[in-house]
Design a protein around this motif. Structure first.
Motif: not given
Length: 412
Positions: A59-63
């Motif tokens: 999530f940190a990478k994609n959101v």
């Protein structure tokens, strides 16, 4: 439960510790969410807990990178297609989230609701959320690193909120980013509200490399007493902390100067005259956010001693930054003061006419002793890699910024 206490204490936390919230407490939060009023009792909003470290990393990478702030979060989902009128589905969800945040405060937890994120489909695919549902909010939560904090964000006065038998006295903000559409009072009001959330983290990416270059060129001229106008970026504060015993900070927003007093001993509100005048003053790439740059220059004169030096930098009309954003705004992409604006944390902006700026220097008692056209690469790292080559060529033809060195020759 003393609800008034928790209303005042609730704030958006950005510094959580590493403790995991137990499922017992998670269920208490979910129960508070359920108890909120909901349109027609349809209850068409849901929470999905995410506390798996692998999922959080994705999530940190994609959101949003803000996911890294906490060890767990809720995903809010709403059925956007099932409502009667006035967006009752989202209003119901909002009331439920407020319940959850107040209950978090009661339980010694903190929250941070996020509406600015990407990757909606990624979230749905990762968590098995039906495609027909909307994801309007992510709620980070957990234990704050520093306990006992309360909200310090500015809240507008009661007469700007409450009207009796007629609308209150507040007038809506202008919606464009053009400086001429705003009054000074409106600009101060806008920035008072938004700065109390973001300072000192405004993170204008186009500033960082440029400010470092400008500071490297001017720091050798530091005097025994220096005044720095409108600091806003982390790297500015890193630079200024090296001068804390020789420094006066000045800004036009009182709630911001109140905050700055926690970091710097000598802080003034623009327009105030300091008892002791400074040897040197700095205004680096900030006059573009001032409704009245001439008034700022006049105030600098009153706070700098005779023969003192002043460094003023601004973007050039045909440099990469000013040209890019002027064209984007003319095409409608940066026209709104808030929506999709690169400068929404400051509000309206206006790239300075350098002829007018030079006239203001002379009018307000300054002699220009040096003018340097600089390639500050302020836009370069914001561009897609494919466009950086074009920017490099353009910067050879048109320097991005001008740095003026001024000497005060008379009092006004």
């Amino acid at each position: 439960m003393r609800i008034g206490k928790h209303l005042k204490q609730r704030y958006s936390e950005r510094d959580f510790d590493d403790r995991i919230v137990s499922m017992d407490l998670v269920e208490q939060l979910a129960l508070s969410f359920i108890q909120a009023p909901t349109s027609c009792n349809l209850q068409i909003h849901n929470l999905t807990l995410v506390n798996d470290p692998n999922l959080l990393t994705l999530f940190a990478k994609n959101v949003t990178g803000k996911v890294n702030w906490a060890k767990q979060l809720f995903i809010l989902t709403v059925d956007s297609n099932l409502t009667f009128e006035n967006n009752a589905n989202y209003i119901s969800a909002g009331m439920a989230v407020e319940n959850l945040m107040l209950e978090s405060n009661r339980l010694g937890l903190a929250t941070c609701p996020l509406a600015g994120f990407k990757g909606h489909q990624f979230i749905k695919d990762s968590l098995g959320i039906p495609n027909e549902l909307d994801i309007p909010l992510i709620i980070l939560f957990g234990y704050p690193k520093v306990e006992g904090k309360s909200s310090s964000t500015y809240r507008k006065p009661l007469d700007y909120v409450l009207g009796v038998n007629q609308y209150c006295i507040e007038k809506p903000f202008p919606k464009t980013s053009y400086m001429n559409d705003w009054t000074e009072e409106q600009i101060r009001d806008y920035r008072t509200r938004i700065l109390s959330v973001y300072f000192p983290r405004t993170r204008q990416g186009v500033w960082n490399s440029g400010l470092n270059i400008l500071w490297d060129l001017t720091k050798e001229k530091i005097g025994d007493r220096n005044i720095y106008f409108f600091p806003s970026e982390k790297n500015e504060f890193d630079m200024l902390n090296t001068l804390s015993n020789k420094l006066v900070i000045s800004d036009e927003i009182p709630v911001y100067t109140d905050y700055l007093k926690n970091q710097f001993a000598d802080v003034s509100v623009l327009g105030e005259i300091n008892d002791k005048k400074s040897d040197t003053a700095f205004v680096l790439n900030k006059l573009m956010f001032c409704k009245n740059p001439d008034g700022v220059i006049k105030n600098i004169n009153k706070n700098v001693q005779l023969n003192g030096l002043v460094y003023v930098s601004e973007f050039n009309k045909y440099g990469s930054v000013a040209l890019c954003y002027s064209v984007l705004r003319a095409l409608g992409f940066q026209k709104h003061v808030y929506h999709n604006s690169s400068f929404y944390k400051f509000g309206p902006f206006n790239f300075i006419n350098h002829s007018i700026l030079k006239a203001s220097f002379e009018k307000n008692g300054f002699e220009i002793i040096d003018i340097r056209k600089l390639d500050t690469k302020a836009l370069y790292y914001k561009l897609p890699r494919k466009l950086r080559f074009i920017d490099s060529i353009w910067r050879k033809l048109h320097k991005e910024s001008t740095l003026y060195t001024l000497k005060k020759t008379r009092n006004i």
